[in-house]
Structures are given as C-alpha cells and as structure tokens.
Design a protein around this motif. Structure first.
Motif, PDB file in Angstrom:
ATOM      1  N   THR A 249      13.862  -4.318  32.454  1.00  0.00           N
ATOM      2  CA  THR A 249      14.411  -5.668  32.294  1.00  0.00           C
ATOM      3  C   THR A 249      14.692  -6.307  33.651  1.00  0.00           C
ATOM      4  OG1 THR A 249      15.432  -4.986  30.209  1.00  0.00           O
ATOM      5  CG2 THR A 249      16.203  -7.041  31.192  1.00  0.00           C
ATOM      6  N   ILE A 250      15.302  -5.538  34.555  1.00  0.00           N
ATOM      7  CA  ILE A 250      15.563  -6.053  35.895  1.00  0.00           C
ATOM      8  C   ILE A 250      14.251  -6.427  36.586  1.00  0.00           C
ATOM      9  CG2 ILE A 250      16.344  -5.366  38.208  1.00  0.00           C
ATOM     10  CD1 ILE A 250      18.566  -3.774  36.813  1.00  0.00           C
ATOM     11  N   SER A 251      13.247  -5.569  36.465  1.00  0.00           N
ATOM     12  CA  SER A 251      11.969  -5.808  37.129  1.00  0.00           C
ATOM     13  C   SER A 251      11.278  -7.058  36.611  1.00  0.00           C
ATOM     14  CB  SER A 251      11.046  -4.594  36.941  1.00  0.00           C
ATOM     15  OG  SER A 251      11.612  -3.438  37.514  1.00  0.00           O
ATOM     16  N   SER A 252      11.478  -7.361  35.346  1.00  0.00           N
ATOM     17  CA  SER A 252      10.829  -8.537  34.761  1.00  0.00           C
ATOM     18  C   SER A 252      11.703  -9.782  34.823  1.00  0.00           C
ATOM     19  CB  SER A 252      10.450  -8.247  33.304  1.00  0.00           C
ATOM     20  OG  SER A 252      11.602  -7.965  32.524  1.00  0.00           O
ATOM     21  N   THR A 253      12.881  -9.670  35.477  1.00  0.00           N
ATOM     22  CA  THR A 253      13.805 -10.807  35.569  1.00  0.00           C
ATOM     23  C   THR A 253      14.204 -10.996  37.028  1.00  0.00           C
ATOM     24  OG1 THR A 253      14.667 -10.058  33.413  1.00  0.00           O
ATOM     25  CG2 THR A 253      15.850 -11.851  34.491  1.00  0.00           C
ATOM     26  N   LEU A 255      14.769 -13.693  38.871  1.00  0.00           N
ATOM     27  CA  LEU A 255      15.668 -14.783  39.228  1.00  0.00           C
ATOM     28  C   LEU A 255      16.979 -14.642  38.475  1.00  0.00           C
ATOM     29  CD1 LEU A 255      13.224 -17.861  39.193  1.00  0.00           C
ATOM     30  CD2 LEU A 255      13.999 -16.540  41.174  1.00  0.00           C
ATOM     31  N   ASP A 256      18.028 -15.171  39.068  1.00  0.00           N
ATOM     32  CA  ASP A 256      19.327 -15.146  38.415  1.00  0.00           C
ATOM     33  C   ASP A 256      19.278 -16.033  37.176  1.00  0.00           C
ATOM     34  OD1 ASP A 256      21.935 -14.546  37.906  1.00  0.00           O
ATOM     35  OD2 ASP A 256      22.768 -15.718  39.556  1.00  0.00           O
ATOM     36  N   GLY A 257      20.073 -15.669  36.191  1.00  0.00           N
ATOM     37  CA  GLY A 257      20.083 -16.436  34.951  1.00  0.00           C
ATOM     38  C   GLY A 257      20.945 -15.760  33.911  1.00  0.00           C
ATOM     39  N   PRO A 258      20.739 -16.075  32.611  1.00  0.00           N
ATOM     40  CA  PRO A 258      21.629 -15.586  31.552  1.00  0.00           C
ATOM     41  C   PRO A 258      21.784 -14.071  31.520  1.00  0.00           C
ATOM     42  CG  PRO A 258      20.214 -17.326  30.712  1.00  0.00           C
ATOM     43  CD  PRO A 258      19.730 -17.029  32.100  1.00  0.00           C
ATOM     44  N   TYR A 259      20.702 -13.315  31.757  1.00  0.00           N
ATOM     45  CA  TYR A 259      20.801 -11.860  31.691  1.00  0.00           C
ATOM     46  C   TYR A 259      21.840 -11.340  32.672  1.00  0.00           C
ATOM     47  CZ  TYR A 259      19.624  -6.921  32.231  1.00  0.00           C
ATOM     48  OH  TYR A 259      19.701  -5.553  32.315  1.00  0.00           O
ATOM     49  N   TYR A 260      21.819 -11.825  33.903  1.00  0.00           N
ATOM     50  CA  TYR A 260      22.757 -11.354  34.918  1.00  0.00           C
ATOM     51  C   TYR A 260      24.134 -11.987  34.755  1.00  0.00           C
ATOM     52  CZ  TYR A 260      18.462  -9.635  36.997  1.00  0.00           C
ATOM     53  OH  TYR A 260      17.261  -8.997  37.196  1.00  0.00           O
ATOM     54  N   ARG A 261      24.181 -13.240  34.297  1.00  0.00           N
ATOM     55  CA  ARG A 261      25.485 -13.895  34.164  1.00  0.00           C
ATOM     56  C   ARG A 261      26.327 -13.221  33.082  1.00  0.00           C
ATOM     57  NH1 ARG A 261      26.884 -14.405  38.019  1.00  0.00           N
ATOM     58  NH2 ARG A 261      24.962 -13.426  38.678  1.00  0.00           N
ATOM     59  N   GLU A 262      25.717 -12.785  31.963  1.00  0.00           N
ATOM     60  CA  GLU A 262      26.524 -12.151  30.924  1.00  0.00           C
ATOM     61  C   GLU A 262      26.892 -10.720  31.290  1.00  0.00           C
ATOM     62  OE1 GLU A 262      24.273 -12.401  27.360  1.00  0.00           O
ATOM     63  OE2 GLU A 262      22.892 -10.762  27.874  1.00  0.00           O
ATOM     64  N   ARG A 263      26.352 -10.226  32.377  1.00  0.00           N
ATOM     65  CA  ARG A 263      26.719  -8.909  32.904  1.00  0.00           C
ATOM     66  C   ARG A 263      27.538  -9.029  34.184  1.00  0.00           C
ATOM     67  NH1 ARG A 263      22.548  -8.722  29.758  1.00  0.00           N
ATOM     68  NH2 ARG A 263      22.044  -6.815  28.560  1.00  0.00           N
ATOM     69  N   SER A 264      28.050 -10.210  34.430  1.00  0.00           N
ATOM     70  CA  SER A 264      28.903 -10.494  35.588  1.00  0.00           C
ATOM     71  C   SER A 264      30.166 -11.189  35.087  1.00  0.00           C
ATOM     72  CB  SER A 264      28.165 -11.393  36.597  1.00  0.00           C
ATOM     73  OG  SER A 264      26.961 -10.790  37.036  1.00  0.00           O
ATOM     74  N   PRO A 265      31.254 -11.134  35.850  1.00  0.00           N
ATOM     75  CA  PRO A 265      32.525 -11.673  35.346  1.00  0.00           C
ATOM     76  C   PRO A 265      32.627 -13.184  35.453  1.00  0.00           C
ATOM     77  CG  PRO A 265      32.825 -10.759  37.536  1.00  0.00           C
ATOM     78  CD  PRO A 265      31.413 -10.438  37.137  1.00  0.00           C
ATOM     79  N   ASP A 266      33.489 -13.735  34.628  1.00  0.00           N
ATOM     80  CA  ASP A 266      33.945 -15.107  34.777  1.00  0.00           C
ATOM     81  C   ASP A 266      35.250 -15.032  35.568  1.00  0.00           C
ATOM     82  OD1 ASP A 266      35.004 -17.648  34.619  1.00  0.00           O
ATOM     83  OD2 ASP A 266      34.670 -17.879  32.457  1.00  0.00           O
ATOM     84  N   PHE A 267      35.147 -15.240  36.884  1.00  0.00           N
ATOM     85  CA  PHE A 267      36.309 -15.066  37.746  1.00  0.00           C
ATOM     86  C   PHE A 267      37.455 -15.989  37.362  1.00  0.00           C
ATOM     87  CE2 PHE A 267      32.835 -13.686  40.701  1.00  0.00           C
ATOM     88  CZ  PHE A 267      33.257 -12.380  40.880  1.00  0.00           C
ATOM     89  N   SER A 268      37.122 -17.155  36.837  1.00  0.00           N
ATOM     90  CA  SER A 268      38.160 -18.139  36.527  1.00  0.00           C
ATOM     91  C   SER A 268      39.080 -17.677  35.402  1.00  0.00           C
ATOM     92  CB  SER A 268      37.519 -19.481  36.149  1.00  0.00           C
ATOM     93  OG  SER A 268      36.856 -19.392  34.892  1.00  0.00           O
ATOM     94  N   ARG A 269      38.642 -16.675  34.648  1.00  0.00           N
ATOM     95  CA  ARG A 269      39.452 -16.190  33.530  1.00  0.00           C
ATOM     96  C   ARG A 269      40.187 -14.880  33.854  1.00  0.00           C
ATOM     97  NH1 ARG A 269      39.455 -17.885  28.658  1.00  0.00           N
ATOM     98  NH2 ARG A 269      39.609 -15.769  27.789  1.00  0.00           N
ATOM     99  N   ILE A 270      40.028 -14.387  35.068  1.00  0.00           N
ATOM    100  CA  ILE A 270      40.737 -13.158  35.452  1.00  0.00           C
ATOM    101  C   ILE A 270      42.126 -13.530  35.947  1.00  0.00           C
ATOM    102  CG2 ILE A 270      40.752 -11.165  36.980  1.00  0.00           C
ATOM    103  CD1 ILE A 270      37.714 -11.281  37.037  1.00  0.00           C
TER     104      ILE A 270
END
Length: 590
Positions: A249-253, A255-270
């Motif tokens: 999945t990483i190899s076929s993705t 560019l940054d986008g939904p796959y990485y964003r949903e596996r990264s935090p929303d800092f504003s909510r911490i």
C-alpha cells in the motif's frame, strides 16, 4: 482462558506484592476479542493504570525476542536492569516490577491480530486506534481502577498515543510519547518524498514473527507457558490472509493523502497532558514526530524532553523511569510533586566526549537561539559566513559521493541545538533528482566524527531529504527553520533548468570544539561511513550510518531518473545557504 497468579514477590527490596492476570479478554465493538495481561498491586485499590497496545507479543520476553538490545541494556545501562528480577521485561513497555511498588497497575494489550489477540493485522489503521480507545475505556472502568489511564511505551507503543489522544477517550488522563513518530508520511514512509524501506523490513522481522495464528510454530512465553501467538496453528497462506500488506500500500501511494492522514494524528484535538520524549539520534523515524507533536498539540499541559543514546535504553534507566513516574504521579495520582514547575522544554546537549549538559526553556526552538546563515561557496567547496557573490555551479553523479562543503576550523566552540534548513538551486540531467543532505563534523586531522544514533552506533550529526519534484511548500505550516512540504503533487524538472528548493533538516544538538570543522554534504543517495557495518538482532539490513532507515527501493528510485547528474547553482538571485541554530551562552557545567 484467564490464568491468575497471586502474591508475586517483586524483589528483595520491594515489600509490596503483585497480582497478575494473564490473557484477560477485551471484546471490541465489532466482536473481536483482544487479550491483555494485567499486573497490579495486591489489594482493592483504587489504582491508576499504565496501558500499552502493540503488535510485538505481550508474552515475548525482552531477553528472548531482542537479545542484542538486551545485552546492550545490561552492559551499558546497569541501572536499567537493577532493582528488578527482570522476569516480566517486555520490549519497549514498562517493567511492572518498578511500577507496582509505586501504586500503579500495568496493562499490556496485544494489538488486533498480534500475539494472542484475534483479528486482522492492519498496522496503524483507524481500527487499531478505535481498539486502543476501547481498551482505555475498558481499563478505566475496572473495579479496582481509579478511573485514570496513562499511556506509556516506546516507538509503536508511543506512536499510537498521538492518534488515540485526538479521539479524546474520557478515561485517558495523560500520555508519555517516548520516541514515537506522529506523521505516517513524513516521519516514516517517505522522507522528503523519498520512500524509506524500513517498514518493509520491520514488518518481516518484528510483526510477522509474532502474528496471531502461528501457534505451535511460534514460541512459548517464559512468563506463563502460553503460546505467544495464540493456540491455533495456521499455514503461511492463512496467515497472509489475516494480514494487510502495508508495504504494498505504501509503495503504491507515493503522495500524501487520505491513507496517511487517517494514520496520523489530528493535533488540534490533543488536549490531554503530554510528555514527548525524543532522541537526538532518532533521525529517520521518531525525532521529528516527538517535536512536531509537542509543538502542534493543543494541550495546555505539555512538555518536551530530548535525550541521546540507544532508542530503547533510556526508557528503562533510573532517569527515564523517574521522569515518567513524576509525570504520571502528577496527572494520574494528583501528586503535588513539583512537576508543574518543570520547564516545558528540557534537552540534553551532547558533547564529543559522550557527556551531556541540560538546557531548560519555555520555548521550542530554544529562546537562546541565534539563527545563523552559512553560505555554500560552490567554487571552493566551503561553508562561509558571507555571500560569495559570484555566479557558479558544480555537479555530481547522483549515485556517487556527492559534494562536500567544509567550514574553516572553528576559532571557538559552538553549540548547535535545534532544527536546521538548507536552501539550494538545483537542476538535473533527468526529470527529477533526490537530494540527501548530511550535516557532518570533522576533527582537526580531517577525520569525520560520528555519533551514537538511536539504533546505529555511528551516525553523522543530522539528515535532511527531498525529492526535487516534491518541492512545493505548504506556506501555512512552514517556517524559515522548518520548511513544510505538501507532498500532494509532483512538479517534474525540465532537464538542465534550475529550480529553488528548501530542505528540512531534522533537529540536532552538539557542542563542537574549537579546531573542528562543520561539514555539509549534498548527494543523491544514502550516506555511508567508511567503517564496519553494525547490526541488531531485530534489524534485517546492516547499518552503515543511517541505521535501518535507508532508501534503496529501486522501484521508487529507477536509475534512469535518479542516477543522472545533479547540479547546484549560485547567482545573484539564488544563493545556496544553510540555516543553523547557534546557541548563546555556551554550556560549561556537565
């Protein structure tokens, strides 16, 4: 089956007793059952809880699963293994023998599909974050719990804390993110847009080996005799069907986008109190996330600590344990222990002799920083403190050794502590170019000095990376000292036509003595030192200066594109320069 062991004597010096519950079931909202081991003081409580959730097998002893790391811990950090029988030591999570006497309970959960927990292995996925949320709430509601759960652990057990904290589980009272990255794209999968192969090797070495379903093909736990990987024994094909291949999945993705964003935090909510502990040697995985997480989290109670040394070691030392217990004492037990008077930022500044000094501050970057520019003199291969004011260019073979730029011998010591950045004008003989930037130190005899990294024992001072086609800057998040690339588009080069690029260099700290030289290398492949490679039992590739964080995937870096000739340019409109975080008031006390 749940096995209970009562009244375990912790150590000769510990008067308290420990109650252990093995393999306690925790049912998730979709019916999947996870398994946890509980270590708690004997008695009715209430007790605060230190919880961890991860894929490394809660029944696998540190000594058995990571023998070379354990040997280093024993030999170099004797305090880390003292005061405990080490009978329940497990990789990158707290030793209950050092926490139970302080009145804490400790819970280790095998993540979904790992160890003795059933389900599909989908590492870092939103489902895992939801599982961790539910585990926190389950723990907080236990009859003997005081309702306050803290998360602690290293690496994987730290990374998922950022994400679940953004979900704001009510029972979560504090997080201690010890060497844990935050951004799934920038910190781990792609450095400057260049694919890092660490994840591929890590999954093979540390995750597949303890996947649920290995059963009799896996080890038995020395803790309790249970099969570490569950009671069912499946075939390789059956195991593969229960595991998401994240590398494909990483190899076929790219560019940054939904796959990485949903596996990264929303800092504003911490908003939970947090202690973020980084490692200066953590280039390539965790350091950037520890600092970004501290900077961007919305919590009004947050602290940053940065140390040096081996990745796993400091967590277990007296220093590390006392730091964690002071933090959790304040927010899980309500202790008035002076924690609130601690400076928000405390970093250990490295010296060449292996000692450190402490800087405390209320800001990151440090308020004592004097931002200083050095210029690349392309004609002479030097770093100078003035603009050479001349038009020049120099080229290098992208898969060769690159170009070195050296300062004059330092007339007096300097301290670098903080983030760095470099600005260049580059062209390529092809439609793209990968730029690997290395900050180096040379002794008065011209020999390079290397430093203990988090995993690699011989690393340069700092790294930065950028794929030229990923040069687009997110202006809302960028600062002069930390360019922030969007990585959401490709802007291919026209061969021979220069473009301006800004490159983030991950933070570092070092006092460099008089007579030494500072160096900057620009190259088109990973740095390698000239000495013997190092190895660890849990790492697949030999380590030659970058640890396991290399960029050798030929499908990402075809020679036809990234094996060309790269040229640096200087003229009146574009002066290549390096931004340094020099510190006022050189430290003397150690």
């Amino acid at each position: 089956m749940t096995i209970k062991t009562k009244n375990v004597q912790l150590s000769d010096s510990a008067a308290s007793q420990m109650l252990i519950e093995w393999d306690v079931p925790i049912e998730m909202d979709d019916g999947v059952v996870l398994r946890a081991d509980i270590f708690r003081p004997a008695g009715d409580g209430p007790f605060p809880i230190i919880l961890s959730y991860g894929p490394y097998g809660k029944g696998l002893a540190f000594q058995d699963g990571y023998p070379s790391a354990w040997k280093i811990l024993e030999e170099k950090f004797p305090d880390a293994v003292a005061g405990s029988s080490n009978s329940y030591q497990c990789w990158e999570v707290v030793d209950p023998e050092k926490w139970i006497p302080k009145g804490y309970s400790c819970i280790r959960v095998d993540s979904r599909g790992a160890g003795r927990s059933e389900g599909l292995v989908d590492l870092h996925a939103p489902r895992e974050t939801q599982d961790l949320y539910e585990c926190v709430e389950w723990a907080g509601s236990l009859a003997w719990s005081n309702g306050k759960v803290g998360l602690a652990g290293v690496s994987y057990f730290a990374t998922n804390q950022w994400r679940v904290a953004g979900m704001q589980p009510p029972s979560l009272a504090a997080i201690c993110v010890w060497e844990g990255y935050a951004d799934r794209y920038r910190d781990s999968s792609y450095h400057g847009g260049i694919r890092c192969t660490f994840t591929r090797n890590w999954q093979d070495m540390q995750v597949k080996t303890v996947q649920n379903g290995r059963g009799e093909r896996g080890p038995r736990s020395p803790f309790n005799g249970l099969l570490i990987c569950g009671d069912d024994t499946l075939s390789d094909d059956e195991l593969a069907d229960r595991r998401v291949d994240i590398w494909s999945t990483i190899s076929s993705t790219p560019l940054d986008g939904p796959y990485y964003r949903e596996r990264s935090p929303d800092f504003s909510r911490i908003q939970v109190p947090l202690l973020s502990c980084g490692n200066w040697g953590g280039h390539g995985l965790h350091l950037r996330g520890n600092i970004e997480g501290y900077m961007r989290a919305a919590s009004s109670h947050k602290w940053l600590e940065v140390h040096d040394g081996e990745h796993w070691a400091e967590f277990y030392t007296d220093y590390g344990v006392q730091l964690q217990q002071a933090f959790f004492g304040r927010f899980l037990r309500g202790e008035e222990n002076g924690w609130d008077a601690r400076a928000n930022v405390q970093v250990r500044v490295r010296h060449l002799d292996g000692t450190t000094s402490v800087r405390s501050d209320s800001h990151w970057p440090l308020s004592t920083t004097e931002w200083t520019l050095l210029y690349l003199d392309l004609e002479n291969g030097s770093l100078v403190d003035h603009d050479p004011a001349q038009k020049a260019e120099c080229s290098f073979d992208a898969l060769g050794e690159g170009l070195d730029f050296l300062s004059a011998p330092l007339s007096s010591p300097i301290e670098l502590t903080g983030p760095l950045a470099v600005s260049l004008s580059v062209s390529s003989s092809t439609e793209d170019a990968d730029l690997f930037v290395v900050i180096r130190v040379y002794d008065p005899d011209g020999e390079e000095v290397t430093f203990q990294g988090a995993l690699d024992p011989r690393m340069p001072l700092a790294f930065g990376w950028l794929r030229a086609s990923h040069r687009h800057i997110d202006e809302t998040l960028s600062t002069p000292y930390r360019p922030y690339h969007s990585h959401d588009r490709k802007q291919l080069l026209t061969p021979g036509i220069p473009v301006k690029v800004q490159i983030e260099i991950w933070p570092t700290s070092m006092v460099i003595p008089a007579g030494y030289r500072l160096g900057l290398t620009v190259r088109g492949r990973d740095y390698e030192h000239s000495g013997e490679a190092a190895s660890l039992s849990n790492m697949k590739n030999p380590m030659r200066g970058c640890g396991p964080f290399v960029h050798d995937d030929e499908t990402d870096r075809p020679r036809s594109v990234f094996g060309g000739k790269t040229t640096l340019h200087a003229d009146n409109g574009s002066v290549p320069q390096l931004l340094l975080p020099l510190q006022r008031g050189l430290l003397e006390d150690r």
